[in-house]
Design a protein around this motif. Structure first.
Motif, short mmCIF file in Angstrom:
data_model
loop_
_atom_site.label_atom_id
_atom_site.label_comp_id
_atom_site.label_asym_id
_atom_site.label_seq_id
_atom_site.Cartn_x
_atom_site.Cartn_y
_atom_site.Cartn_z
N ILE A 199 0.86 -1.18 0.00
CA ILE A 199 0.00 0.00 0.00
C ILE A 199 0.90 1.23 0.00
CG2 ILE A 199 -1.79 1.26 1.24
CD1 ILE A 199 -2.61 -1.44 2.51
N PRO A 200 0.85 2.06 -1.03
CA PRO A 200 1.72 3.23 -1.09
C PRO A 200 1.42 4.22 0.04
CG PRO A 200 0.77 2.76 -3.24
CD PRO A 200 0.02 1.92 -2.25
N PHE A 201 2.48 4.77 0.62
CA PHE A 201 2.29 5.75 1.67
C PHE A 201 3.54 6.59 1.83
CE2 PHE A 201 4.46 2.36 3.82
CZ PHE A 201 5.14 2.91 4.89
N GLU A 202 3.36 7.76 2.40
CA GLU A 202 4.48 8.63 2.76
C GLU A 202 4.79 8.43 4.23
OE1 GLU A 202 5.51 13.39 3.35
OE2 GLU A 202 3.70 12.79 2.25
N GLU A 203 6.04 8.19 4.53
CA GLU A 203 6.46 7.98 5.91
C GLU A 203 6.99 9.29 6.50
OE1 GLU A 203 10.50 6.20 7.55
OE2 GLU A 203 9.18 4.60 6.81
N ILE A 204 6.50 9.64 7.68
CA ILE A 204 6.98 10.82 8.39
C ILE A 204 7.50 10.34 9.74
CG2 ILE A 204 6.37 13.05 9.40
CD1 ILE A 204 4.08 13.17 7.31
N VAL A 205 8.78 10.53 10.00
CA VAL A 205 9.39 10.09 11.25
C VAL A 205 9.58 11.30 12.16
CG1 VAL A 205 11.35 8.95 12.35
CG2 VAL A 205 10.59 8.23 10.07
N ILE A 206 9.01 11.23 13.35
CA ILE A 206 9.18 12.27 14.35
C ILE A 206 9.83 11.62 15.57
CG2 ILE A 206 8.05 13.96 15.85
CD1 ILE A 206 5.85 14.22 13.77
N PRO A 207 11.11 11.87 15.81
CA PRO A 207 11.78 11.23 16.94
C PRO A 207 11.23 11.71 18.27
CG PRO A 207 13.20 12.91 15.97
CD PRO A 207 12.02 12.76 15.05
N LEU A 208 11.17 10.81 19.23
CA LEU A 208 10.68 11.13 20.56
C LEU A 208 11.78 11.75 21.41
CD1 LEU A 208 8.65 7.85 21.24
CD2 LEU A 208 7.84 10.00 20.23
N ARG A 209 11.36 12.36 22.51
CA ARG A 209 12.27 12.96 23.51
C ARG A 209 13.12 14.09 22.94
NH1 ARG A 209 12.96 8.82 27.54
NH2 ARG A 209 11.07 7.51 27.44
N GLN A 210 12.62 14.76 21.90
CA GLN A 210 13.28 15.94 21.38
C GLN A 210 12.51 17.18 21.84
OE1 GLN A 210 16.18 15.63 19.35
NE2 GLN A 210 15.95 13.52 20.07
N PRO A 211 13.17 18.35 21.88
CA PRO A 211 12.47 19.55 22.38
C PRO A 211 11.19 19.87 21.64
CG PRO A 211 14.83 19.95 22.22
CD PRO A 211 14.58 18.61 21.59
N SER A 257 -10.28 -0.10 3.80
CA SER A 257 -9.97 0.73 2.64
C SER A 257 -9.40 -0.08 1.48
CB SER A 257 -8.97 1.82 3.03
OG SER A 257 -9.49 2.65 4.05
N PHE A 258 -8.77 -1.21 1.79
CA PHE A 258 -8.14 -2.04 0.76
C PHE A 258 -8.61 -3.48 0.92
CE2 PHE A 258 -5.39 1.57 1.62
CZ PHE A 258 -5.09 2.03 0.34
N PRO A 259 -9.89 -3.74 0.64
CA PRO A 259 -10.44 -5.08 0.87
C PRO A 259 -9.82 -6.16 -0.01
CG PRO A 259 -12.00 -3.69 -0.34
CD PRO A 259 -10.90 -2.79 0.12
N ASP A 260 -9.18 -5.77 -1.09
CA ASP A 260 -8.54 -6.75 -1.98
C ASP A 260 -7.23 -7.28 -1.41
OD1 ASP A 260 -7.60 -4.04 -2.37
OD2 ASP A 260 -6.41 -4.79 -4.06
N ARG A 261 -6.71 -6.66 -0.35
CA ARG A 261 -5.39 -7.03 0.16
C ARG A 261 -5.40 -8.18 1.16
NH1 ARG A 261 -4.44 -2.96 -3.04
NH2 ARG A 261 -2.43 -1.86 -2.90
N ALA A 262 -6.54 -8.59 1.67
CA ALA A 262 -6.63 -9.69 2.65
C ALA A 262 -5.74 -9.43 3.86
CB ALA A 262 -6.28 -11.03 2.01
#
Length: 224
Positions: free
Chosen positions: A27-39, A77-82
């Protein structure tokens, strides 16, 4: 395109679960990484997540937080994916054990936090911790024995249930938890899955570290 907001991949077990589903089912998606314990972590998280926590999935004007809810949204949302098994009995069983994972096993989570970057000595196997381990092994063997005849995963092929338990597999590995032979075989299958190896490689390349995740544990080997 869908957006999935996740935290540090070395430690964020909840982020791994829906990420694994998206990757495993192409499933195509954009990944957004937000590190924890940062100001600015809290401020950045609140831009996407009303709870201020990860993971959170953004699909246009739809915002879904909590790993289990995200997996269910993707399945709809993607019933064809099982993402869940096709058989109604297997599907009900998969959802039940996935929800049990989502809401339980606190002693294991506290004693063995996810940490992909190290190998630690096995913590004391208290009654409550051993009970969690036994129950998880029973869940895995029960699903495999009843529904797993078509392949090496809990329901034969990889499903949302496997994704929900993937961080537990890593915990058993990181802390050298003694397990049954069948459990070890399932763990090896999961740890070799291309989705997990991609996540782990990315985790090892992160520059962020949270020392608290190592406190109270005896280090055997470090990978990062």
């Amino acid at each position: 395109m869908l957006k999935l907001v996740v935290a540090n991949k070395l430690y964020s077990s909840w982020s791994l679960r829906p990420w694994a589903v998206l990757k495993a089912f192409d499933i195509p998606f954009e990944e957004i990484v937000i590190p924890l314990r940062q100001p600015d972590s809290r401020e950045r998280l609140l831009e996407y997540s009303p709870s201020g926590k990860v993971p959170v999935l953004v699909d246009g004007d739809v915002v879904v937080w909590e790993s289990m809810a995200i997996v269910e949204y993707l399945a709809e949302s993607f019933p064809d994916r099982a993402i869940w098994p096709r058989d109604v009995r297997a599907r009900a069983h998969a959802r039940a054990i996935a929800n049990e994972m989502h809401g339980g096993f606190q002693p294991l989570r506290q004693a063995c936090p996810m940490h992909l970057g190290a190998r630690f000595a096995t913590p004391p196997l208290t009654d409550s911790l051993q009970a969690n381990i036994d129950r998880i092994e029973d869940i895995w063997s029960g699903a495999r024995n009843r529904f797993g005849g078509g392949g090496p995963y809990l329901f034969g092929t990889f499903t949302g249930a496997d994704a929900m338990y993937l961080p537990i597999v890593t915990r058993f590995e990181t802390y050298g938890v003694p397990v049954r032979e069948a459990t070890r075989a399932y763990m090896d299958t999961m740890l070799a899955h291309p989705v997990f190896t991609e996540w782990r490689t990315s985790a090892f390349n992160e520059s962020w570290r949270i020392p608290d995740y190592s406190v109270g544990h005896t280090l055997i080997e470090s990978y990062v």
